[in-house]
Design a protein around this motif. Structure first.
Motif, short mmCIF file in Angstrom:
data_model
loop_
_atom_site.label_atom_id
_atom_site.label_comp_id
_atom_site.label_asym_id
_atom_site.label_seq_id
_atom_site.Cartn_x
_atom_site.Cartn_y
_atom_site.Cartn_z
N ASN A 48 23.31 -3.85 14.11
CA ASN A 48 24.16 -2.98 13.31
C ASN A 48 24.57 -3.60 11.98
O ASN A 48 25.12 -2.92 11.12
N HIS A 49 24.29 -4.90 11.81
CA HIS A 49 24.72 -5.59 10.59
C HIS A 49 23.57 -5.88 9.63
O HIS A 49 23.80 -5.91 8.41
N ILE A 50 22.38 -6.11 10.14
CA ILE A 50 21.28 -6.53 9.26
C ILE A 50 19.98 -5.81 9.60
O ILE A 50 19.77 -5.35 10.72
N SER A 51 19.11 -5.75 8.59
CA SER A 51 17.78 -5.17 8.74
C SER A 51 16.79 -6.06 8.00
O SER A 51 17.16 -6.78 7.07
N LEU A 52 15.54 -6.00 8.42
CA LEU A 52 14.50 -6.84 7.83
C LEU A 52 13.55 -5.98 7.01
O LEU A 52 12.94 -5.03 7.52
N THR A 53 13.44 -6.26 5.71
CA THR A 53 12.42 -5.63 4.88
C THR A 53 11.14 -6.43 5.01
O THR A 53 11.15 -7.65 4.77
N ILE A 54 10.05 -5.76 5.37
CA ILE A 54 8.83 -6.48 5.73
C ILE A 54 7.58 -5.75 5.23
O ILE A 54 7.48 -4.53 5.37
N PRO A 55 6.63 -6.46 4.62
CA PRO A 55 5.34 -5.84 4.26
C PRO A 55 4.52 -5.60 5.52
O PRO A 55 4.29 -6.52 6.30
N ILE A 56 4.10 -4.34 5.73
CA ILE A 56 3.35 -4.01 6.94
C ILE A 56 1.91 -3.61 6.65
O ILE A 56 1.10 -3.50 7.58
N ALA A 57 1.58 -3.38 5.39
CA ALA A 57 0.21 -2.96 5.04
C ALA A 57 -0.06 -3.29 3.58
O ALA A 57 0.87 -3.54 2.80
N ILE A 58 -1.35 -3.28 3.22
CA ILE A 58 -1.73 -3.58 1.84
C ILE A 58 -3.01 -2.83 1.50
O ILE A 58 -3.88 -2.62 2.34
N HIS A 59 -3.10 -2.40 0.24
CA HIS A 59 -4.27 -1.65 -0.23
C HIS A 59 -5.39 -2.58 -0.70
O HIS A 59 -5.13 -3.63 -1.29
N LEU A 60 -6.62 -2.16 -0.46
CA LEU A 60 -7.80 -2.79 -1.04
C LEU A 60 -8.67 -1.70 -1.66
O LEU A 60 -8.98 -0.70 -0.99
N HIS A 61 -9.06 -1.89 -2.91
CA HIS A 61 -9.91 -0.91 -3.57
C HIS A 61 -11.36 -1.09 -3.11
O HIS A 61 -11.84 -2.23 -3.00
N PRO A 62 -12.09 0.00 -2.84
CA PRO A 62 -13.47 -0.13 -2.33
C PRO A 62 -14.43 -0.79 -3.31
O PRO A 62 -15.43 -1.38 -2.88
N ALA A 63 -14.15 -0.71 -4.61
CA ALA A 63 -15.05 -1.30 -5.60
C ALA A 63 -14.71 -2.77 -5.88
O ALA A 63 -15.59 -3.61 -5.98
N THR A 64 -13.42 -3.08 -5.99
CA THR A 64 -13.02 -4.45 -6.34
C THR A 64 -12.75 -5.32 -5.11
O THR A 64 -12.70 -6.54 -5.23
N HIS A 65 -12.54 -4.69 -3.96
CA HIS A 65 -12.15 -5.38 -2.73
C HIS A 65 -10.89 -6.20 -2.96
O HIS A 65 -10.68 -7.24 -2.34
N SER A 66 -10.10 -5.73 -3.89
CA SER A 66 -8.84 -6.38 -4.23
C SER A 66 -7.82 -5.30 -4.55
O SER A 66 -7.99 -4.14 -4.20
N ASN A 67 -6.72 -5.69 -5.24
CA ASN A 67 -5.69 -4.72 -5.59
C ASN A 67 -4.91 -5.22 -6.81
O ASN A 67 -5.33 -6.16 -7.48
N TRP A 68 -3.79 -4.61 -7.06
CA TRP A 68 -3.00 -4.90 -8.25
C TRP A 68 -1.80 -5.81 -7.95
O TRP A 68 -0.94 -5.99 -8.80
N GLU A 69 -1.76 -6.39 -6.76
CA GLU A 69 -0.63 -7.24 -6.38
C GLU A 69 -0.44 -8.38 -7.38
O GLU A 69 -1.36 -9.10 -7.72
N LYS A 70 0.78 -8.52 -7.88
CA LYS A 70 1.23 -9.55 -8.83
C LYS A 70 0.65 -9.35 -10.23
O LYS A 70 1.37 -9.48 -11.22
N THR A 71 -0.65 -9.07 -10.34
CA THR A 71 -1.22 -8.90 -11.68
C THR A 71 -0.83 -7.58 -12.32
O THR A 71 -0.78 -7.46 -13.53
N GLY A 72 -0.53 -6.58 -11.49
CA GLY A 72 -0.27 -5.24 -12.00
C GLY A 72 -1.56 -4.55 -12.39
O GLY A 72 -2.65 -5.12 -12.31
#
Length: 328
Positions: free
Chosen positions: A277-301
């Motif tokens: 009742n006092h705290i909650s955890l923010t957590i990354p549960i999934a991530i995108h990968l582009h079919p052409a680059t096999h990467s994404n925009w994380e950190k680089t934008g």
């Protein structure tokens, strides 16, 4: 250096939001007594969620080991209130994982911090998905997207806006101020410009053990948009989440030209998990990968094709569109 400073600014903003929310929580109910069994149970629940949900299982193991070590060494015995416990846990999670998204916050099962912050500012007047539709000189269409929020009328608004612009020869899509994190709505909008069933993204989830492919949908839109049609997307340094998904995907499928500024660089899907009742955890549960680059925009934008100040991007994109159409 500019990009590093900008990313640092966003991180500091994120942290300031987190601590301000923790401060609000402190005034509300953090005066409750913090017992040793509260600490032990909270840490046990955090470890269970990390082991089950965290997109990076190897980091989960590192955090688990550190939390257990501190618990065994009775280092949490020095913590006497919930606010200090929140701050202590947040530092451990970030230091060990190196993940700026992993955080301890106020319990709110369905909303992330960023969404809570922005959603509260909405009112009836500006709650439309599409903020503006216009016809510029040279028969260039302009559409400004307000939000990527999944409302009852969201798809209808998008369909009506693009139907209104069905006769244009080029299109400018303004995402500079777009907020929200509805991936399905971004998927729907980009489906107007991509052949049906084309793979838009591969989403890794279940600790990267499973993969879901997002494909272009059937939209009944104007078929000419899906072919060799000039599309210009306007971005800013504050664009994140679904807006980045939309921009990055169309850019790397070679369907759109990006005009404006580097975006924030948030490719993770975040979720809040209640610990107690006092705290909650923010957590990354999934991530995108582009079919052409096999990467994404994380950190680089999303890196614009034309790097220009956001306030100058409308005129720049309009000029480029008219040049493409042979209008001078």
């Amino acid at each position: 250096m500019k990009k590093i400073n900008l990313l640092l600014m966003h991180v500091l903003l994120w942290l300031s939001i987190a601590f301000s929310q923790a401060s609000e929580l402190n005034r509300a109910n953090l005066n409750d007594t913090l017992f040793k069994q509260n600490i032990e149970k909270a840490i046990k629940n955090i470890i269970l969620i990390l082991e089950k949900e965290y997109i990076y299982p190897e980091k989960a193991l590192l955090v688990k080991a550190e939390l257990k070590r501190k618990l065994a060494n009775k280092e949490f015995d020095k913590v006497s209130d919930w606010y200090s416990f929140i701050r202590s846990l947040s530092v451990i999670l970030r230091d060990i994982s190196g993940d700026m998204y992993l955080d301890i916050v106020e319990p709110h099962p369905s909303l992330t911090l960023e969404k809570v912050k922005r959603k509260s500012a909405l009112n009836l007047k500006d709650s439309y998905i599409i903020r503006n539709v216009d016809l510029l000189s040279g028969n260039v269409g302009y559409i400004k997207v307000n939000y990527f929020y999944q409302t009852s009328n969201a798809k209808k608004e998008i369909f009506r806006a693009l139907k209104e612009l069905s006769m244009v020869d080029a299109l400018i899509i303004d995402l500079r101020d777009t907020e929200g994190d509805s991936i399905p709505l971004a998927q729907y909008l980009m489906s107007f410009f991509i052949k049906e069933s084309t793979i838009l993204s591969e989403v890794l989830y279940d600790q990267q053990k499973k993969k879901k492919r997002l494909r272009a949908l059937e939209t009944s839109g104007n078929d000419k948009f899906k072919h060799n049609f000039p599309i210009y997307i306007l971005t800013s340094s504050y664009l994140s989440s679904s807006g980045e998904f939309f921009s990055y995907t169309l850019q790397h499928l070679k369907k759109a030209f990006i005009v404006g500024e580097n975006t924030m660089g948030i490719a993770h899907v975040l979720q809040n998990k209640k610990i107690n009742n006092h705290i909650s955890l923010t957590i990354p549960i999934a991530i995108h990968l582009h079919p052409a680059t096999h990467s994404n925009w994380e950190k680089t934008g999303v890196i614009p094709d034309l790097d220009i100040a956001a306030n100058l991007s409308v005129d720049a994109a309009h000029k480029m569109a008219k040049q493409y159409l042979g209008i001078f």
